[in-house]
Design a protein around this motif. Structure first.
Motif, PDB file in Angstrom:
ATOM      1  N   ILE A  21       0.839  -1.200   0.000  1.00  0.00           N
ATOM      2  CA  ILE A  21       0.000   0.000   0.000  1.00  0.00           C
ATOM      3  C   ILE A  21       0.875   1.252   0.000  1.00  0.00           C
ATOM      4  O   ILE A  21       1.817   1.365   0.779  1.00  0.00           O
ATOM      5  CB  ILE A  21      -0.995  -0.014   1.180  1.00  0.00           C
ATOM      6  N   ARG A  22       0.565   2.133  -0.935  1.00  0.00           N
ATOM      7  CA  ARG A  22       1.229   3.432  -1.050  1.00  0.00           C
ATOM      8  C   ARG A  22       0.158   4.439  -1.438  1.00  0.00           C
ATOM      9  O   ARG A  22      -0.674   4.149  -2.291  1.00  0.00           O
ATOM     10  CB  ARG A  22       2.332   3.387  -2.109  1.00  0.00           C
ATOM     11  N   PHE A  23       0.204   5.599  -0.835  1.00  0.00           N
ATOM     12  CA  PHE A  23      -0.856   6.590  -1.031  1.00  0.00           C
ATOM     13  C   PHE A  23      -0.451   7.655  -2.040  1.00  0.00           C
ATOM     14  O   PHE A  23       0.661   8.186  -1.973  1.00  0.00           O
ATOM     15  CB  PHE A  23      -1.212   7.240   0.306  1.00  0.00           C
ATOM     16  N   PRO A  24      -1.359   8.012  -2.964  1.00  0.00           N
ATOM     17  CA  PRO A  24      -1.068   9.094  -3.910  1.00  0.00           C
ATOM     18  C   PRO A  24      -1.078  10.434  -3.186  1.00  0.00           C
ATOM     19  O   PRO A  24      -1.698  10.588  -2.132  1.00  0.00           O
ATOM     20  CB  PRO A  24      -2.215   9.008  -4.920  1.00  0.00           C
ATOM     21  N   ARG A  25      -0.406  11.393  -3.768  1.00  0.00           N
ATOM     22  CA  ARG A  25      -0.407  12.739  -3.199  1.00  0.00           C
ATOM     23  C   ARG A  25      -1.824  13.314  -3.256  1.00  0.00           C
ATOM     24  O   ARG A  25      -2.528  13.141  -4.259  1.00  0.00           O
ATOM     25  CB  ARG A  25       0.540  13.642  -3.973  1.00  0.00           C
ATOM     26  N   PRO A  26      -2.249  13.995  -2.206  1.00  0.00           N
ATOM     27  CA  PRO A  26      -3.614  14.548  -2.183  1.00  0.00           C
ATOM     28  C   PRO A  26      -3.934  15.446  -3.387  1.00  0.00           C
ATOM     29  O   PRO A  26      -5.052  15.414  -3.891  1.00  0.00           O
ATOM     30  CB  PRO A  26      -3.648  15.332  -0.868  1.00  0.00           C
ATOM     31  N   ALA A  27      -2.975  16.213  -3.865  1.00  0.00           N
ATOM     32  CA  ALA A  27      -3.226  17.109  -5.002  1.00  0.00           C
ATOM     33  C   ALA A  27      -3.611  16.331  -6.254  1.00  0.00           C
ATOM     34  O   ALA A  27      -4.343  16.841  -7.105  1.00  0.00           O
ATOM     35  CB  ALA A  27      -1.996  17.971  -5.271  1.00  0.00           C
ATOM     36  N   TRP A  28      -3.146  15.100  -6.384  1.00  0.00           N
ATOM     37  CA  TRP A  28      -3.448  14.295  -7.562  1.00  0.00           C
ATOM     38  C   TRP A  28      -4.903  13.850  -7.588  1.00  0.00           C
ATOM     39  O   TRP A  28      -5.409  13.419  -8.616  1.00  0.00           O
ATOM     40  CB  TRP A  28      -2.551  13.073  -7.634  1.00  0.00           C
ATOM     41  N   LEU A  29      -5.589  13.957  -6.461  1.00  0.00           N
ATOM     42  CA  LEU A  29      -6.975  13.513  -6.364  1.00  0.00           C
ATOM     43  C   LEU A  29      -7.981  14.616  -6.689  1.00  0.00           C
ATOM     44  O   LEU A  29      -9.185  14.381  -6.647  1.00  0.00           O
ATOM     45  CB  LEU A  29      -7.243  12.962  -4.962  1.00  0.00           C
ATOM     46  N   ALA A  30      -7.501  15.783  -7.047  1.00  0.00           N
ATOM     47  CA  ALA A  30      -8.381  16.926  -7.331  1.00  0.00           C
ATOM     48  C   ALA A  30      -9.477  16.612  -8.344  1.00  0.00           C
ATOM     49  O   ALA A  30     -10.639  16.975  -8.118  1.00  0.00           O
ATOM     50  CB  ALA A  30      -7.555  18.135  -7.775  1.00  0.00           C
ATOM     51  N   PRO A  31      -9.185  15.914  -9.463  1.00  0.00           N
ATOM     52  CA  PRO A  31     -10.276  15.629 -10.413  1.00  0.00           C
ATOM     53  C   PRO A  31     -11.404  14.807  -9.787  1.00  0.00           C
ATOM     54  O   PRO A  31     -12.574  15.002 -10.110  1.00  0.00           O
ATOM     55  CB  PRO A  31      -9.590  14.843 -11.532  1.00  0.00           C
TER      56      PRO A  31
END
Length: 125
Positions: free
Chosen positions: A75-85
């Motif tokens: 498990i690795r989490f994406p950067r929060p900014a990448w979830l904007a869409p």
């Protein structure tokens, strides 16, 4: 691991292992986005390090209520900014390893949820 649902009326993940996933019995060896509504789209991500600001744009364009991200063998989490869409469309993203994402997708799809999963399929070592 092979998965055997009782009965599926939607696109199902029928198995998975290092570097591959089975979708309705067909073996897929590249990272992929799968939706319960029938979409199966190649995802141009080979490693977690390939993720960037546009990585989740395709998920955001689908008619879904739940999004899952299978981040590979751990498990690795994406950067929060990448979830904007996704956030703009009020779609949350659950992150888990790829095996857990496959199992969770099947459960939600079988329940009739509008779900999609982005699976990072790292090449087998």
């Amino acid at each position: 691991m092979k998965l055997q649902p009782d009965r599926f009326d939607v696109q199902a993940i029928t198995g998975y292992g290092p570097g591959w996933v089975g979708v309705n019995g067909e073996r897929v060896t590249g990272s992929v986005i799968i939706a319960s509504s029938g979409e199966r789209l190649p995802w141009p991500v080979q490693r977690f390090e390939d993720l960037g600001p546009d990585a989740f744009q395709t998920l955001a364009g689908l008619d879904i209520e739940v999004a899952l991200f299978g981040s590979g063998q751990r498990i690795r989490f994406p950067r929060p900014a990448w979830l904007a869409p996704l956030l703009e469309r009020r779609i949350g993203l659950e992150t888990m390893d790829t095996a857990a994402a496959c199992r969770t997708y099947n459960i939600l799809a079988q329940e009739g949820r509008r779900v999609a999963v982005a699976l990072l399929l790292e090449p087998a070592a």
